[in-house]
Design an enzyme around this catalytic site. Structure first.
Site, PDB file in Angstrom:
ATOM      1  N   LYS A  19       0.840  -1.211   0.000  1.00  0.00           N
ATOM      2  CA  LYS A  19       0.000   0.000   0.000  1.00  0.00           C
ATOM      3  C   LYS A  19       0.868   1.252   0.000  1.00  0.00           C
ATOM      4  O   LYS A  19       2.042   1.231   0.401  1.00  0.00           O
ATOM      5  CB  LYS A  19      -0.954   0.022   1.194  1.00  0.00           C
ATOM      6  CG  LYS A  19      -0.287   0.101   2.583  1.00  0.00           C
ATOM      7  CD  LYS A  19       0.037   1.489   3.065  1.00  0.00           C
ATOM      8  CE  LYS A  19       0.999   1.464   4.242  1.00  0.00           C
ATOM      9  NZ  LYS A  19       1.730   2.635   4.541  1.00  0.00           N
ATOM     10  N   ASP A  42      -2.207  -1.525  10.084  1.00  0.00           N
ATOM     11  CA  ASP A  42      -2.439  -1.565   8.639  1.00  0.00           C
ATOM     12  C   ASP A  42      -3.018  -2.896   8.157  1.00  0.00           C
ATOM     13  O   ASP A  42      -3.235  -3.077   6.958  1.00  0.00           O
ATOM     14  CB  ASP A  42      -1.122  -1.334   7.878  1.00  0.00           C
ATOM     15  CG  ASP A  42      -0.568   0.070   8.074  1.00  0.00           C
ATOM     16  OD1 ASP A  42      -1.339   0.967   8.452  1.00  0.00           O
ATOM     17  OD2 ASP A  42       0.643   0.256   7.846  1.00  0.00           O
TER      18      ASP A  42
HETATM   19  O1  C5P Z   1       0.227  -0.916  14.650  1.00  0.00           O
HETATM   20  P1  C5P Z   1       1.605  -1.214  14.159  1.00  0.00           P
HETATM   21  O2  C5P Z   1       2.271  -2.295  14.975  1.00  0.00           O
HETATM   22  O3  C5P Z   1       1.704  -1.472  12.695  1.00  0.00           O
HETATM   23  O4  C5P Z   1       2.431   0.107  14.429  1.00  0.00           O
HETATM   24  C1  C5P Z   1       3.834   0.124  14.379  1.00  0.00           C
HETATM   25  C2  C5P Z   1       4.349   1.326  15.123  1.00  0.00           C
HETATM   26  O5  C5P Z   1       4.008   2.528  14.429  1.00  0.00           O
HETATM   27  C3  C5P Z   1       3.775   1.515  16.527  1.00  0.00           C
HETATM   28  O6  C5P Z   1       4.528   0.804  17.468  1.00  0.00           O
HETATM   29  C4  C5P Z   1       3.890   3.006  16.728  1.00  0.00           C
HETATM   30  O7  C5P Z   1       5.212   3.353  17.093  1.00  0.00           O
HETATM   31  C5  C5P Z   1       3.680   3.562  15.327  1.00  0.00           C
HETATM   32  N1  C5P Z   1       2.287   3.996  15.084  1.00  0.00           N
HETATM   33  C6  C5P Z   1       1.814   5.144  15.693  1.00  0.00           C
HETATM   34  N2  C5P Z   1       0.536   5.554  15.459  1.00  0.00           N
HETATM   35  C7  C5P Z   1      -0.265   4.870  14.608  1.00  0.00           C
HETATM   36  C8  C5P Z   1       0.194   3.707  13.961  1.00  0.00           C
HETATM   37  C9  C5P Z   1       1.488   3.290  14.237  1.00  0.00           C
HETATM   38  O8  C5P Z   1       2.538   5.792  16.460  1.00  0.00           O
HETATM   39  N3  C5P Z   1      -1.499   5.310  14.390  1.00  0.00           N
END
Ligand code: C5P
Length: 327
Positions: A27, A158
């Site tokens: 994406k 995501d």
């Molecule tokens: O949710 P995911 O594990 O993919 O997110 C990876 C990292 O990206 C999180 O640990 C965080 O540091 C950051 N993140 C964030 N805010 C979001 C999505 C992700 O700070 N809305």
């Protein structure tokens, strides 16, 4: 073990499913507006996801023990154990449905990567979504798209979009996704960097850059002009409206991205942005022929490791193969 639905056959075959393969898209975020961090460290987002026709494949096979094998692009930097996001997605599915859903003591997960790793293209999330749809099929778990989306949201921000695909608005952490009205096909060139960027590190850099400013961070808003451009299907309208609040942070960590973005603009890209948390740069072309020319020009400019010309929107996680033996 699950009975197999044979598409078009109008009945259930009484075969036994032995393995299921899903295809999952990369994406790019057409808009990525980032609010201040919340108490949990996550940032409130308004984003427009757009799935690209650059796919990984995930195969799940019933086995005696659990295993994860990763091959292809960047495979050596992907964990091949229970910490792999695809394995965590399977664990979340088993948690949601109950351990009885498994049809064997173990599960072999094989991931064939074409989406570069830690590149801002949500490849790990895509693999997790592939594991979810593939296990749902393998085990005949029968979860609806909505139920899979609820499991996906527990695995990563995501993952829900990777299930859905197409073009969609993401709110909250990015996990609350709604399909967007969008017309036409867009042609993109992706410039892959030699380096990787960690998503948490890029969000942290974004917070640091903002802390140095006097104005408070505004609450993110959906760009209605961008949504109108998507409905028109006109890349000339869409190009200048692409935006990514994480771009200054990604560029601060990898300053050479500035050269890549400039090279794309010089060669007529309608829009040039860092994809997600980077370091991949995404360039919007006028059409397929322009994308091929742009890809050649960017490859020749020496501003990136390699390039790919891809179209969007692409479908979300899709089961593509369900071999079975006769019962
Ligand atoms: O949710 P995911 O594990 O993919 O997110 C990876 C990292 O990206 C999180 O640990 C965080 O540091 C950051 N993140 C964030 N805010 C979001 C999505 C992700 O700070 N809305």
């Amino acid at each position: 073990m699950a009975a197999v639905w044979v598409p078009g056959a109008g009945s259930y075959d009484r075969g036994i499913v032995t393995a299921v393969t899903a295809r999952v898209p990369a994406k790019v975020n057409l808009q990525l507006s980032v609010g201040p961090p919340g108490a949990d460290g996550y940032h409130d987002l308004v984003t427009v996801f757009h799935a690209l026709a650059l796919f990984d494949e995930v195969t799940v096979t019933s086995a005696d023990t659990d295993s994860v094998v990763v091959t292809g692009e960047g495979a050596s930097s992907v964990p091949a154990d229970g910490s792999n996001l695809a394995a965590r997605a399977v664990a979340a599915l088993v948690d949601a449905v109950g351990p009885g859903v498994r049809d064997a003591p173990g599960l072999a997960i094989e991931i064939r990567k074409r989406i570069p790793v830690a590149a801002g293209l949500a490849g790990g999330s895509a693999d997790a979504s592939g594991a979810l749809v593939a296990c749902n099929e393998l085990w005949g778990a029968g979860l609806s798209q909505q139920e899979l989306a609820e499991v996906a949201a527990k695995v990563g921000s995501d993952v829900g979009f990777a299930l859905l695909g197409g073009t969609a608005v993401g709110l909250g952490r990015g996990d609350r996704v709604t399909p967007a009205l969008a017309a036409g096909t867009y042609h993109w060139v992706l410039a892959f960097a030699a380096e990787q960027l960690s998503t948490p590190a890029v969000y942290a850099a974004c917070d640091r850059l903002r802390a140095g400013r006097s104005a408070p961070t505004a609450a993110p808003q959906l760009n209605t002009a961008l949504m109108a451009a998507l409905r028109s299907g006109d890349p000339v309208e869409l190009g200048p409206l692409l935006s990514n609040d994480l771009q200054p942070a990604a560029v601060s960590l990898l300053p050479r991205l500035r050269q890549a973005l400039a090279a794309g603009r010089e060669h007529g890209a309608l829009g040039a942005i860092v994809s997600g948390s980077g370091p991949t740069c995404a360039f919007l072309a006028r059409d397929g022929a322009h994308a091929r020319d742009l890809a050649v020009a960017l490859a020749g400019a020496g501003v990136c490791r390699t390039v790919a010309s891809v179209s969007g929107p692409a479908p979300g996680a899709t089961v593509i193969s369900v071999p079975s033996t006769r019962a």
